[in-house]
Design an enzyme around this catalytic site. Structure first.
Site, PDB file in Angstrom:
ATOM      1  N   ARG A   1     127.675  52.160  73.833  1.00 30.00           N
ATOM      2  CA  ARG A   1     126.437  52.362  72.535  1.00 30.00           C
ATOM      3  C   ARG A   1     127.188  51.760  71.354  1.00 30.00           C
ATOM      4  NH1 ARG A   1     123.026  57.223  72.115  1.00 30.00           N
ATOM      5  NH2 ARG A   1     121.527  55.916  70.857  1.00 30.00           N
TER       6      ARG A   1
ATOM      7  N   CYS B   1     126.633  60.835  65.898  1.00 32.32           N
ATOM      8  CA  CYS B   1     126.152  60.360  67.076  1.00 32.32           C
ATOM      9  C   CYS B   1     124.950  59.564  67.109  1.00 32.32           C
ATOM     10  CB  CYS B   1     126.253  61.423  68.161  1.00 32.32           C
ATOM     11  SG  CYS B   1     124.910  62.807  67.679  1.00 32.32           S
TER      12      CYS B   1
END
Length: 273
Positions: free
Chosen positions: A175, A232
């Site tokens: 990611r 995150c």
């Protein structure tokens, strides 16, 4: 910095002491909305179920991210529902290595509760120790805790980049690199961020790696002597990174909006690779 972790046997001793902790079950995973069902099937005796989406976050929005920080008054009301009083220790756990329980750890510390610990090894450690389980619901008495806020540092979207702090991206490497993006609108990462996947905080058995190993990990990422900011996807697993940093002896600030807020703002640059 206080103790971050508690082991299963140590938790049993604490529960039998004259100052037992409030135990919170924070089972939640991205893509699994059955945390409450898992809790009812079996949990640490006396544990209270906590709904991460409803109780550990304000409503999601593109402007604030998928898990904005709750208002302090709302967090205090929830903490009282869970039976927390001033001066009472709290233990949090989940079934995924502390990845979601760390959100409760961080929020309660942010709220001003000093003695909050994560069950090391999560629910699996409790089961592996052969300690009895309860099923169904635990109905707590109402607590009287007063939260003051400001107990853990945060940074906003305008301050997360360019401050000279080490910026750690706690998401999975694919990611960070922009190879996959299951939920946010633009793949990639905040410019200047260093990839530091949260899963690397854990040993193979799901417990946190020893403090020295974590110190070496974060030193290799550039944490020695620098301010650290962590983000995150939505501010949940970043709290796990902050817990690991604290075990290693480092303080760190959370960017609560995280990539879900950043990537929804088209004026903010994104890097891939």
């Amino acid at each position: 910095m206080g103790e971050v972790l508690i082991g299963a046997e140590e938790l049993v001793e604490a529960m039998l002491s004259d100052r037992p902790p409030v135990v919170l079950d924070v089972r939640w995973r991205l893509g699994d909305d059955r945390g409450y069902d898992h809790y009812r099937d079996g949990h640490v005796p006396g544990a209270i179920y906590v709904d991460l989406n409803a109780e550990l976050a304000a409503p999601a929005s593109a402007a604030r991210g998928r898990h904005p920080l709750p208002a302090l008054a709302d967090l205090q009301a929830a903490a009282r529902r869970w039976g927390i009083d001033d001066g009472v220790p709290v233990v949090v756990y989940d079934d995924c290595g502390g990845m979601s329980a760390a959100r409760a750890w961080w929020l309660l510390r942010w709220g001003g509760i000093g003695d909050v610990r994560i069950l090391d090894g999560a629910f699996g450690a409790w089961r592996a120790a052969g300690i009895r389980l309860s099923s169904g619901d635990t109905v707590p008495r109402t607590g009287s805790v007063t939260l003051t806020g400001g107990g853990m540092p945060t940074v906003g979207i305008d301050d997360v980049a360019g401050t000279g702090a080490l910026l750690l991206d706690a998401r999975a490497g694919e990611r960070y690199r922009g190879e996959v993006e299951p939920v946010d609108p633009r793949p990639g990462h905040i410019p200047g961020a260093v990839s530091a996947p949260t899963g690397e905080n854990l040993a193979d058995d799901g417990t946190f790696r020893p403090a020295e190993a974590l110190r070496e990990r974060f030193a290799s990422l550039g944490a020695d002597g620098r301010d650290v900011v962590v983000y995150c996807g939505s501010g949940v697993t970043a709290a796990h990174q902050i817990a690991a940093l604290e075990i290693a002896g480092h303080g760190a600030a959370l960017y609560p909006g995280s990539y879900s807020q950043w990537s929804n703002d088209g004026s903010r640059p994104v890097e891939a690779g």
